[in-house]
Design a protein around this motif. Structure first.
Motif, PDB file in Angstrom:
ATOM      1  N   GLN A 172       0.852  -1.187   0.000  1.00 44.72           N
ATOM      2  CA  GLN A 172       0.000   0.000   0.000  1.00 44.72           C
ATOM      3  C   GLN A 172       0.887   1.235   0.000  1.00 44.72           C
ATOM      4  N   GLY A 210      -9.451  14.715   4.105  1.00 42.86           N
ATOM      5  CA  GLY A 210      -8.698  13.477   3.885  1.00 42.86           C
ATOM      6  C   GLY A 210      -8.064  13.377   2.513  1.00 42.86           C
ATOM      7  N   LYS A 211      -7.532  12.197   2.265  1.00 40.81           N
ATOM      8  CA  LYS A 211      -6.864  11.942   0.988  1.00 40.81           C
ATOM      9  C   LYS A 211      -7.760  11.097   0.103  1.00 40.81           C
ATOM     10  N   ALA A 212      -7.424  11.047  -1.177  1.00 40.18           N
ATOM     11  CA  ALA A 212      -8.213  10.259  -2.130  1.00 40.18           C
ATOM     12  C   ALA A 212      -8.032   8.782  -1.832  1.00 40.18           C
ATOM     13  N   ASN A 213      -9.128   8.105  -1.514  1.00 41.43           N
ATOM     14  CA  ASN A 213      -8.998   6.653  -1.339  1.00 41.43           C
ATOM     15  C   ASN A 213      -9.525   5.893  -2.541  1.00 41.43           C
ATOM     16  N   VAL A 214     -10.032   6.604  -3.510  1.00 37.20           N
ATOM     17  CA  VAL A 214     -10.342   5.975  -4.805  1.00 37.20           C
ATOM     18  C   VAL A 214      -9.709   6.849  -5.887  1.00 37.20           C
ATOM     19  N   ARG A 266      -5.607  12.356  -5.827  1.00 32.75           N
ATOM     20  CA  ARG A 266      -6.514  11.952  -6.908  1.00 32.75           C
ATOM     21  C   ARG A 266      -5.823  12.096  -8.266  1.00 32.75           C
ATOM     22  N   ASN A 298      -6.753   6.862  -7.044  1.00 35.09           N
ATOM     23  CA  ASN A 298      -5.421   7.377  -6.706  1.00 35.09           C
ATOM     24  C   ASN A 298      -4.294   6.604  -7.376  1.00 35.09           C
ATOM     25  N   ASP A 322       1.040   5.552   0.136  1.00 35.50           N
ATOM     26  CA  ASP A 322       0.318   6.777   0.482  1.00 35.50           C
ATOM     27  C   ASP A 322      -0.065   7.476  -0.829  1.00 35.50           C
ATOM     28  N   PRO A 323      -1.339   7.863  -0.992  1.00 38.62           N
ATOM     29  CA  PRO A 323      -1.736   8.436  -2.279  1.00 38.62           C
ATOM     30  C   PRO A 323      -1.066   9.763  -2.615  1.00 38.62           C
ATOM     31  N   HIS A 372      -9.734  15.401  -4.023  1.00 41.02           N
ATOM     32  CA  HIS A 372      -8.951  15.121  -2.818  1.00 41.02           C
ATOM     33  C   HIS A 372      -7.470  15.032  -3.186  1.00 41.02           C
TER      34      HIS A 372
END
Lengths: 246, 137
Positions: free
Chosen positions: A71, B19-23, B101, B25, A73-74, B98
């Protein structure tokens, strides 16, 4: 090896500059480990990382594993967590193998400005851990715009099979006409329709409380826009008038 | 410009971007992508300007994918109007982006053309961005 598990434990590991990871699979219990982030990050991003077996030294005990997931971090693209699967010689595993295309200069479609539209960047294969191919090489020799490469035309190494359910007609890649040429015209039309679009919404909202709500809401943008554009159509002006604030 | 064909409600709340992009990304289609590093509302006009910048720099090569869609109607009150008396009229469409993204993806062009295209596109966008590349096999 690390003893802290869960969110708090993993964060503590990250604060020390390490990456929390887990080793699972086989018939043994899973164990949690930590890896040095600075050494692990470039390795995790390297090509073929998920296709090579690795020996992990966990407190003096060597464990043969296959990286299964990392995983990132984005935002920072730094590894946050890693998964490793314990493997033995007789296990057969499902693994994604990257696809590499070559002979681009021999494809008339690509020479004419077409784009290689890769549908499957990776193929899900079943094989023994020691026999995971580095990549699957596919030639695009002779392909023109509109042609496609399907699963049935791909030669896989011996003892490597596609996952059950992978149909023979699954498209791997195709030669597409460049979108830059296709898109220029519709965009101009979309810009012209922009002014009408607000009226479209107004028309739909005004029609909704009436006797036939479906009539206003159901049609697509084009018919509604046409109704709004008509000088006699009352729906759009009514809706707009109601919204204006003085 | 991009906008929904029809919507269930005409107006939306302003909302916040947490928050951050959880899709969305990771790269899904192309070999190069433009990733947002900040939270911000990106309008349909900005998306179109960026898309044109990319398409014109790439000339007749390659493909472009737009990974975001402006589906939030943004309303504005007319000029010199006192506060109150309800929400203003919808003026344009936007997407809440986000950090992390992927905004655009491209493929089928050399790395230097991809980078230059994204630099031109990034100048049209209200967020800081970075270019991401698919790991070569």
């Amino acid at each position: 090896m690390r003893k802290e598990v869960g969110t708090g434990g993993a964060r503590a590991v990250r604060r020390q500059g390490n990456v929390p990871a887990v080793i699972y699979g086989g018939k043994e219990a899973s164990i949690t480990i930590s890896l040095e982030a600075r050494a692990f990050a470039p390795v995790a991003r390297a090509a073929g990382f998920f296709n090579h077996l690795v020996d992990i030294d966990a407190d003096g005990k060597k464990i043969r594993v296959l990286p299964r997931d990392v995983q990132f971090d984005p935002v920072s693209d730094q590894p946050v967590h890693a998964d490793f699967l314990r493997v033995s010689a007789n296990t057969r595993i499902r693994v994604y193998v990257p696809v590499v295309f070559f002979d681009q200069d021999k494809s008339p479609g690509l020479k004419r400005g077409g784009a290689l539209n890769i549908v499957q960047h990776q193929l899900l294969l079943v094989c023994a851990p020691e026999k995971i191919p580095e990549n699957i090489r596919i030639s695009v020799d002779g392909l023109d715009i509109g042609d496609a490469i399907h699963m049935e035309s791909i030669k896989l190494p011996p003892d490597v099979k596609p996952v059950i359910g992978a149909r023979a007609d699954t498209t791997i890649a195709s030669i597409a006409a460049p979108t830059t040429v296709q898109e220029e015209e519709p965009v101009a039309a979309a810009v012209l329709a922009e002014g009408e679009a607000v009226a479209v919404e107004g028309a739909a909202a005004a029609a909704a409380p009436g006797a036939a709500p479906a009539a206003g809401a159901a049609p697509g943008a084009a018919p509604a826009a046409a109704a709004a554009a008509k000088p006699g159509a009352p729906a759009a002006p009514v809706a707009k008038g109601g919204d204006k604030k003085k | 410009m991009l906008q929904p064909a029809k919507t269930k409600y005409r107006k939306a709340h302003k909302g916040r971007i947490h928050g951050k992009a959880n899709v969305g990304n990771t790269l899904a289609y192309g070999s190069y992508g433009l990733k947002s590093l900040e939270p911000e509302r990106v309008t349909a006009r900005q998306i179109e300007a960026a898309r044109r910048a990319i398409a014109r720099h790439m000339k007749r090569q390659g493909r472009i994918w737009i990974r975001i869609f402006p589906d939030v109607p943004v309303s504005r009150k007319p000029a010199e109007v006192r506060m109150g008396s309800g929400k203003g009229t919808p003026e344009f469409w936007a997407v809440r982006v986000h950090p992390g993204r992927i905004l655009f993806e491209i493929d089928g062009v050399p790395a230097n053309i991809a980078r230059e295209s994204f630099e031109l596109a990034a100048a049209k966008l209200p967020v800081k961005t970075k270019i991401v590349t698919r790991v070569a096999a």
